[in-house]
Enzyme design. Structure first.
Site, PDB file in Angstrom:
ATOM      1  CG  ASP A 366      -1.955   1.053   1.224  1.00 41.90           C
ATOM      2  OD1 ASP A 366      -1.741   2.031   0.519  1.00 41.90           O
ATOM      3  OD2 ASP A 366      -3.005   0.951   1.947  1.00 41.90           O
ATOM      4  CG  HIS A 367       3.044   3.901  -3.099  1.00 42.34           C
ATOM      5  ND1 HIS A 367       3.629   4.985  -2.567  1.00 42.34           N
ATOM      6  CD2 HIS A 367       3.595   3.926  -4.367  1.00 42.34           C
ATOM      7  CE1 HIS A 367       4.760   5.127  -3.413  1.00 42.34           C
ATOM      8  NE2 HIS A 367       4.713   4.564  -4.242  1.00 42.34           N
ATOM      9  NE  ARG A 368      -4.075   3.711   1.761  1.00 42.43           N
ATOM     10  CZ  ARG A 368      -5.006   3.217   2.441  1.00 42.43           C
ATOM     11  NH1 ARG A 368      -6.112   4.205   2.699  1.00 42.43           N
ATOM     12  NH2 ARG A 368      -5.250   2.302   3.158  1.00 42.43           N
TER      13      ARG A 368
END
Length: 397
Positions: A366-368
């Site tokens: 998850d790039h967040r």
């Protein structure tokens, strides 16, 4: 006083289930918390306990029927107590108040209520694409049986679109849950996949050496316990991969425990049992637990508790011949590791080209929560453990 025992909320968003087996019968004396039936949901088979002590006065649902949360399963009371039968008005509310009949495959038309068929038969007919109102039942009182539906399905014309024959299959049960969860994960996470390869020749030799002694003890040693060990060490160094996101409070929750989900292929679809406190278990213990959880998942006897609480998931699609993939994150995890098919490949080692055992890896994250550079370092560190298996057994500080 007689007590109507309704199907309780089973959690995990489950709204209905199919009665798989009654563990008691009418007239039986039961204790509080005694398991009285097995119910199969779209995730697992669960035992349902009685909320109170008493005598089973009446069982209102049959095995094979689909029941929704809040519907009456049985009536519990004192021995010899009479069960008040509902009046016709109570059984059939006014048309404007009457809800539509619901089965495992969705909403059934109102007119189907006049057809004599159990919910299980209705669901089967829907699955087969057979209209119940067009079948003459051969059961008691003209009720429609499963055999009647089977006979009608063989005589029914095949479905077609503008190009030719087609076959329609309802999305139901576990497949429905998988579809819902994966779409939710895709919509919720900012997912990216990075890939790399690991030279696991030494790990291959270690497993070959150790699998026979464990096999003699009834334990099948796969590569998965070693993959879990490598992931655990890496998670301890990169803690943000062992986390989840609190959407409402906009916070990252870093977990201080290590529960690893392992995807298992079953006839109904993918199930992800969870190995809890994996960091406290040996390779032998992990192998034994994975074997047990995998069998229960395939038999659909796994408990709901064994499907909850993962922090990081591993999926081994290499067992089916695949190399690389873009695995979807098992929400609310923030990463998933995919392991591909191990093959012999030419590899440069010590300045020479040699044949080595190579494992393809795919890490979706998850790039967040993590950036690409951090994910690359995570994957590189993971590979270092896989390539030097002895390092997996050195406790982290």
């Amino acid at each position: 006083m007689a007590f109507n025992f309704v199907l309780p909320d089973l959690g995990e968003g489950i709204t209905e289930g199919e009665i798989r087996k009654w563990l008691v019968k009418e007239g039986d004396a039961i204790e509080e918390h005694q398991a009285v039936l097995e119910i199969e949901t779209d995730k697992a088979v669960a035992e349902v306990p009685s909320p109170k002590k008493g005598t089973v006065l009446k069982i209102t649902k049959e095995e094979g029927e689909t029941i929704k949360v809040g519907e009456v399963l049985m009536v519990i009371g004192e021995e010899g107590e009479k069960v008040k039968e509902p009046t016709a008005a109570e059984e059939k509310p006014a048309a404007e108040e009457r809800p539509k009949s619901v089965s495992v495959v969705g909403v059934l038309p109102e007119e189907e209520e006049a057809v004599l068929a159990t919910p299980a038969v209705r669901a089967f007919a829907k699955e087969q694409g057979v209209a119940l109102e067009k079948i003459k039942g051969s059961g008691p009182g003209g009720s429609i049986t499963r055999e009647d539906v089977l006979k009608a399905s063989k005589q029914a014309p095949k479905a077609e679109d503008q190009y030719g024959a087609v076959e329609r299959t309802a999305i139901r049960g576990l497949r429905k849950t998988i579809a819902r969860n994966l779409v939710f994960a895709q919509k919720t996470t900012a997912f990216v996949t990075e890939t790399d390869e690991a030279d696991i020749t030494d790990l291959w030799a270690l497993r070959e050496r150790e699998k026979k002694p464990l096999q003699e003890k009834g334990i099948r040693l796969t590569f998965m316990p070693f993959f879990i060990k490598a992931v655990l060490h890496t998670l301890m160094e990169f803690s943000l991969f062992n986390s989840s996101v609190d959407e409402e409070r906009e916070e990252i929750i870093v977990k201080k425990y290590y529960n690893i989900g392992v995807a298992v292929d079953t006839p109904e679809g993918l199930i992800v049992p969870v190995v809890r406190n994996a960091d406290k278990k040996t390779v032998r213990e992990l192998a034994a637990e994975l074997q047990d959880l995998g069998q229960k998942a395939r038999d659909r006897t796994i408990k709901l508790e064994d499907l909850k609480g993962s922090n990081f998931t591993i999926t081994n699609y290499g067992a089916f011949g695949a190399t690389f993939a873009t695995p979807i994150i098992n929400y609310p995890d923030v990463a998933i590791l995919g392991t591909g098919r191990i093959t012999d490949k030419p590899w440069v080692k010590g300045g020479r080209i040699v044949v080595r055992k190579i494992l393809p890896l795919s890490l979706t994250f998850d790039h967040r929560v993590n950036d690409g550079a951090v994910a690359a370092r995570f994957l590189t560190r993971l590979i270092s453990y896989l390539e030097d298996p002895a390092s997996m057994f050195i406790e982290s500080a």
